[in-house]
Structure formats: C-alpha cells, structure tokens
Design a protein around this motif. Structure first.
Motif, PDB file in Angstrom:
ATOM      1  N   GLU A 120       0.819  -1.207   0.000  1.00  0.00           N
ATOM      2  CA  GLU A 120       0.000   0.000   0.000  1.00  0.00           C
ATOM      3  C   GLU A 120       0.857   1.264   0.000  1.00  0.00           C
ATOM      4  OE1 GLU A 120      -2.760  -0.067   3.276  1.00  0.00           O
ATOM      5  OE2 GLU A 120      -3.014  -2.229   3.088  1.00  0.00           O
ATOM      6  N   ASN A 121       0.217   2.398  -0.295  1.00  0.00           N
ATOM      7  CA  ASN A 121       0.807   3.740  -0.213  1.00  0.00           C
ATOM      8  C   ASN A 121       1.920   3.987  -1.222  1.00  0.00           C
ATOM      9  OD1 ASN A 121      -0.906   4.095   1.984  1.00  0.00           O
ATOM     10  ND2 ASN A 121       0.687   3.663   3.480  1.00  0.00           N
ATOM     11  N   VAL A 122       1.950   3.259  -2.299  1.00  0.00           N
ATOM     12  CA  VAL A 122       2.978   3.460  -3.325  1.00  0.00           C
ATOM     13  C   VAL A 122       2.431   4.493  -4.308  1.00  0.00           C
ATOM     14  CG1 VAL A 122       4.390   2.349  -5.087  1.00  0.00           C
ATOM     15  CG2 VAL A 122       3.784   1.109  -3.017  1.00  0.00           C
ATOM     16  N   ASN A 149       7.770  -1.303   8.110  1.00  0.00           N
ATOM     17  CA  ASN A 149       8.773  -0.456   8.771  1.00  0.00           C
ATOM     18  C   ASN A 149       9.282   0.650   7.861  1.00  0.00           C
ATOM     19  OD1 ASN A 149       8.529  -2.052  11.033  1.00  0.00           O
ATOM     20  ND2 ASN A 149      10.444  -3.151  10.714  1.00  0.00           N
ATOM     21  N   ALA A 150       9.238   0.412   6.552  1.00  0.00           N
ATOM     22  CA  ALA A 150       9.676   1.422   5.584  1.00  0.00           C
ATOM     23  C   ALA A 150       8.553   2.401   5.235  1.00  0.00           C
ATOM     24  CB  ALA A 150      10.192   0.747   4.318  1.00  0.00           C
ATOM     25  N   GLY A 151       7.356   2.192   5.827  1.00  0.00           N
ATOM     26  CA  GLY A 151       6.238   3.105   5.581  1.00  0.00           C
ATOM     27  C   GLY A 151       5.248   2.614   4.547  1.00  0.00           C
ATOM     28  N   THR A 163       6.651  -8.726   5.246  1.00  0.00           N
ATOM     29  CA  THR A 163       5.618  -7.698   5.384  1.00  0.00           C
ATOM     30  C   THR A 163       6.011  -6.686   6.459  1.00  0.00           C
ATOM     31  OG1 THR A 163       4.293  -9.033   6.913  1.00  0.00           O
ATOM     32  CG2 THR A 163       3.755  -9.196   4.567  1.00  0.00           C
ATOM     33  N   GLN A 164       6.699  -7.143   7.491  1.00  0.00           N
ATOM     34  CA  GLN A 164       7.167  -6.229   8.533  1.00  0.00           C
ATOM     35  C   GLN A 164       8.211  -5.262   7.979  1.00  0.00           C
ATOM     36  OE1 GLN A 164       5.834  -6.108  11.741  1.00  0.00           O
ATOM     37  NE2 GLN A 164       6.937  -4.174  11.718  1.00  0.00           N
ATOM     38  N   ALA A 165       9.068  -5.746   7.080  1.00  0.00           N
ATOM     39  CA  ALA A 165      10.103  -4.889   6.482  1.00  0.00           C
ATOM     40  C   ALA A 165       9.481  -3.761   5.665  1.00  0.00           C
ATOM     41  CB  ALA A 165      11.044  -5.722   5.613  1.00  0.00           C
ATOM     42  N   SER A 174       9.611   7.515  -6.184  1.00  0.00           N
ATOM     43  CA  SER A 174      10.624   6.929  -5.307  1.00  0.00           C
ATOM     44  C   SER A 174      10.082   5.825  -4.396  1.00  0.00           C
ATOM     45  CB  SER A 174      11.288   8.018  -4.465  1.00  0.00           C
ATOM     46  OG  SER A 174      10.330   8.638  -3.639  1.00  0.00           O
ATOM     47  N   CYS A 175       8.779   5.609  -4.372  1.00  0.00           N
ATOM     48  CA  CYS A 175       8.198   4.625  -3.457  1.00  0.00           C
ATOM     49  C   CYS A 175       8.616   3.187  -3.782  1.00  0.00           C
ATOM     50  CB  CYS A 175       6.674   4.723  -3.467  1.00  0.00           C
ATOM     51  SG  CYS A 175       6.046   6.252  -2.748  1.00  0.00           S
ATOM     52  N   ALA A 176       8.474   2.771  -5.024  1.00  0.00           N
ATOM     53  CA  ALA A 176       8.821   1.388  -5.393  1.00  0.00           C
ATOM     54  C   ALA A 176      10.290   1.065  -5.105  1.00  0.00           C
ATOM     55  CB  ALA A 176       8.475   1.111  -6.847  1.00  0.00           C
TER      56      ALA A 176
END
Length: 98
Positions: free
Chosen positions: A32-34, A87-89, A82-84, A38-40
């Motif tokens: 989500e939130n991509v 943690n990156a937002g 999924t936690q990684a 720079s998100c990908a």
C-alpha cells in the motif's frame, strides 16, 4: 563389523538429511501507499536488505504495488517481509506464495 555397520548407518542418515534442504520460495506481497516515483525503489531496497532474500521485483499501479520476493524460508518468513515493508512506511499483505 558392528563399527562398519554403524558408520554405514550414520552416513545413510546424513545423506537423507541432506535431501531435506529447503528450496527457495517466492511470495507476492500487495503493498500500500505506493504513490510516487521513489516509493517502489524504497520498497525494493527494504525487502532486499532482509537476510535470506535473494531477489525482489516491484511493479507499481494506481497507488498500490506488487512485490515478488524470492527468499530462503530457513532464514526469513513472509511475515518478516511484510514487517520490512511496513517499517519502511509501506504496509503490505501476502497475496500469494509458492
């Protein structure tokens, strides 16, 4: 003769145990939130840094992304992946695995 038999038995057991080595697994994450250019790359970098991950591909579409991750299941779990991203937002969920 008993010693030779024990050695043969132990060698056989070790050879059978060697066949139980885990093969690489692949999981697909829905991220989500991509929403920007720079998100990908951030998602890819966060996943690539997880020990046990060997390959990451991220494809963007409409504010979401699909990340395909190949990993060693003896070193990392899908939950850790999924936690990684979280943690990156970028919260993610497991969409599929093989």
């Amino acid at each position: 003769m008993k010693t030779l038999f024990r050695i043969a038995l132990t060698a056989s057991a070790l050879m059978l145990a060697g066949g139980a080595i885990a093969a690489p697994r692949t999981v697909t994450l829905e991220v989500e939130n991509v929403s920007c250019v720079s998100c990908a790359p951030i998602v890819k970098k966060a996943l690539s840094r997880v020990p046990g991950v060997s390959q990451v591909t991220v494809v963007e579409a409409d504010g979401m992304a699909t990340a395909t991750v190949t990993f060693d299941d003896e070193k990392v779990t899908p939950e850790a992946l999924t936690q990684a991203t979280t943690n990156a937002g970028f919260p993610s969920t497991v969409k599929g695995s093989s």
